[in-house]
Design a protein around this motif. Sequence first.
Motif: not given
Length: 52
Positions: A13, A46-47, A39-40, A42-44, A50
């Motif tokens: 990831k 973003t995480q 989608t997955g 994009r989530r990684w 942050q």
Amino acid sequence: MTRQRRSFSAEFKLEAACLVIDQGYSIAEASRSLNVGETGLRRWVTQLEQER
């Protein structure tokens, strides 16, 4: 028949998210080349943003 959910290691990831953030790949390009969903990925991304 149901599909099994794929699981990815934390290292995978991180590397995938780094392709987008550090190396300038688009999410679509990276997801195609790594054979993961947008989608997955994009989530990684973003995480990771942050966490940094």
